[in-house]
Design a protein around this motif. Structure first.
Motif, short mmCIF file in Angstrom:
data_model
loop_
_atom_site.label_atom_id
_atom_site.label_comp_id
_atom_site.label_asym_id
_atom_site.label_seq_id
_atom_site.Cartn_x
_atom_site.Cartn_y
_atom_site.Cartn_z
N SER A 72 0.84 -1.21 0.00
CA SER A 72 0.00 0.00 0.00
C SER A 72 0.86 1.25 0.00
CB SER A 72 -0.88 0.04 1.24
OG SER A 72 -1.81 -1.00 1.25
N VAL A 73 0.33 2.30 -0.58
CA VAL A 73 0.98 3.62 -0.54
C VAL A 73 -0.09 4.68 -0.27
CG1 VAL A 73 2.91 2.98 -2.05
CG2 VAL A 73 0.84 3.92 -3.04
N LYS A 132 4.06 5.56 -8.36
CA LYS A 132 3.81 6.46 -9.50
C LYS A 132 2.35 6.89 -9.54
CE LYS A 132 7.47 4.94 -12.58
NZ LYS A 132 7.81 4.35 -13.88
N LEU A 133 1.44 5.93 -9.36
CA LEU A 133 0.02 6.25 -9.40
C LEU A 133 -0.40 7.12 -8.21
CD1 LEU A 133 -1.34 2.80 -10.59
CD2 LEU A 133 -1.22 4.92 -11.91
N ARG A 135 6.03 15.32 -4.20
CA ARG A 135 7.49 15.17 -4.27
C ARG A 135 8.03 13.97 -3.50
NH1 ARG A 135 9.18 21.25 -3.02
NH2 ARG A 135 7.41 20.94 -1.64
N GLU A 136 7.54 13.72 -2.29
CA GLU A 136 8.06 12.58 -1.52
C GLU A 136 7.75 11.26 -2.20
OE1 GLU A 136 7.91 12.28 2.76
OE2 GLU A 136 7.35 14.39 2.87
N LEU A 137 6.56 11.14 -2.76
CA LEU A 137 6.20 9.92 -3.47
C LEU A 137 7.06 9.76 -4.72
CD1 LEU A 137 2.34 10.28 -3.09
CD2 LEU A 137 3.76 8.54 -2.00
N GLN A 138 7.31 10.86 -5.42
CA GLN A 138 8.16 10.81 -6.61
C GLN A 138 9.59 10.44 -6.24
OE1 GLN A 138 7.29 14.79 -7.86
NE2 GLN A 138 5.65 14.15 -9.24
N GLN A 139 10.09 10.96 -5.13
CA GLN A 139 11.44 10.64 -4.68
C GLN A 139 11.54 9.16 -4.30
OE1 GLN A 139 12.15 13.45 -1.55
NE2 GLN A 139 12.53 15.14 -2.96
N ALA A 140 10.53 8.65 -3.63
CA ALA A 140 10.52 7.23 -3.25
C ALA A 140 10.50 6.36 -4.50
CB ALA A 140 9.33 6.92 -2.37
N SER A 141 9.73 6.74 -5.48
CA SER A 141 9.67 6.01 -6.74
C SER A 141 11.02 6.03 -7.44
CB SER A 141 8.58 6.61 -7.64
OG SER A 141 8.52 5.92 -8.87
N ALA A 142 11.67 7.18 -7.45
CA ALA A 142 12.99 7.31 -8.10
C ALA A 142 14.04 6.45 -7.40
CB ALA A 142 13.42 8.77 -8.10
#
Length: 70
Positions: free
Chosen positions: A8-9, A45-46, A59-66
């Motif tokens: 989950s996210v 990403k979603l 931004r935090e979700l994008q950083q975690a994805s990266a």
């Protein structure tokens, strides 16, 4: 249930307010390391897209994805 696994996210709105979560669940025998990594990438990403659409800061979700990608 010991035979079920999930990833989950969170999804956020304005002012970092938790709006909900995206979850992928299924039989634990299908949740090997590769499946978990793939699910995390997709869900992050979603969740970043949904957070942005709700006016939140993704931004935090994008950083975690990266971090997972790289």
């Amino acid at each position: 249930d010991p035979d079920t696994a999930a990833v989950s996210v969170p999804v956020f709105g304005m002012n970092n307010e938790l709006k909900g979560a995206l979850t992928l669940s299924g039989p634990s025998e299908r949740f090997n390391e590769d499946a978990i990594t793939s699910a995390r990438k997709m869900l992050l990403k979603l969740a970043a897209q949904a957070t942005g659409a709700l006016g939140g800061d993704a931004r935090e979700l994008q950083q975690a994805s990266a971090k997972i990608e790289g």
